[in-house]
Scaffold this active site. Sequence first.
Site, PDB file in Angstrom:
ATOM      1  N   CYS A 120       4.556   6.508   5.660  1.00  0.00           N
ATOM      2  CA  CYS A 120       5.374   5.318   5.373  1.00  0.00           C
ATOM      3  C   CYS A 120       5.614   5.105   3.885  1.00  0.00           C
ATOM      4  CB  CYS A 120       4.766   4.079   6.022  1.00  0.00           C
ATOM      5  SG  CYS A 120       3.157   3.584   5.369  1.00  0.00           S
ATOM      6  N   HIS A 136      11.693   2.913   8.612  1.00  0.00           N
ATOM      7  CA  HIS A 136      10.369   3.311   8.124  1.00  0.00           C
ATOM      8  C   HIS A 136       9.905   4.596   8.777  1.00  0.00           C
ATOM      9  CE1 HIS A 136       8.236   1.120  11.663  1.00  0.00           C
ATOM     10  NE2 HIS A 136       9.533   1.138  11.901  1.00  0.00           N
ATOM     11  N   HIS A 140       0.887  -0.394   6.034  1.00  0.00           N
ATOM     12  CA  HIS A 140       2.206   0.104   6.425  1.00  0.00           C
ATOM     13  C   HIS A 140       3.283  -0.602   5.608  1.00  0.00           C
ATOM     14  CE1 HIS A 140       4.974   2.266   8.980  1.00  0.00           C
ATOM     15  NE2 HIS A 140       5.667   1.147   9.144  1.00  0.00           N
TER      16      HIS A 140
END
Length: 160
Positions: free
Chosen positions: A66, A130, A118
């Site tokens: 990510c 993402h 994240h």
Amino acid sequence: MNHIHKSFLLTCILAVSFLFSTLIPIEQTSAQPAWEQKADKVISVAKANLNKKYKAGGTGPNEFDCSGFTKYVYKKAINLDLPRTSRDQATVGTTVSKSNIRKGDLLFFKTNGQNISHVAIYMGNGKMIHARNERHNITIDNINDSYWKRTYVHAKRVIR
């Protein structure tokens, strides 16, 4: 000078003025603010990487985690150098409330239940892009899905 000559002269002056005004280039200004142009570039680069592989520790250009994805996208799109990890990326920029997020903002989540783990890029209209995980790769999700609502921490504005 009689009235007809004055009218004719005035008409000629107006016509010449109009012709010259159409020949002189007027500086064009974009209807879009600079931040929005940058955000659109970021989103365009991000979308160009849709469906590329998720890989823990991946920094691109073909495999990403990510934060490797966000770091790669912002650098390539607008030459903005973000820190490497989502936890470190969460310390840059200006915190904005969820009700004030705009496209190009970074969204941070606690997917491990403890710390920021994240990061995603907000695209507008409730959508984010993402590097999700090995099953979903680079994908677009709705920020209002129950999982993302539950794990959301905050947003950061890094585009000025």
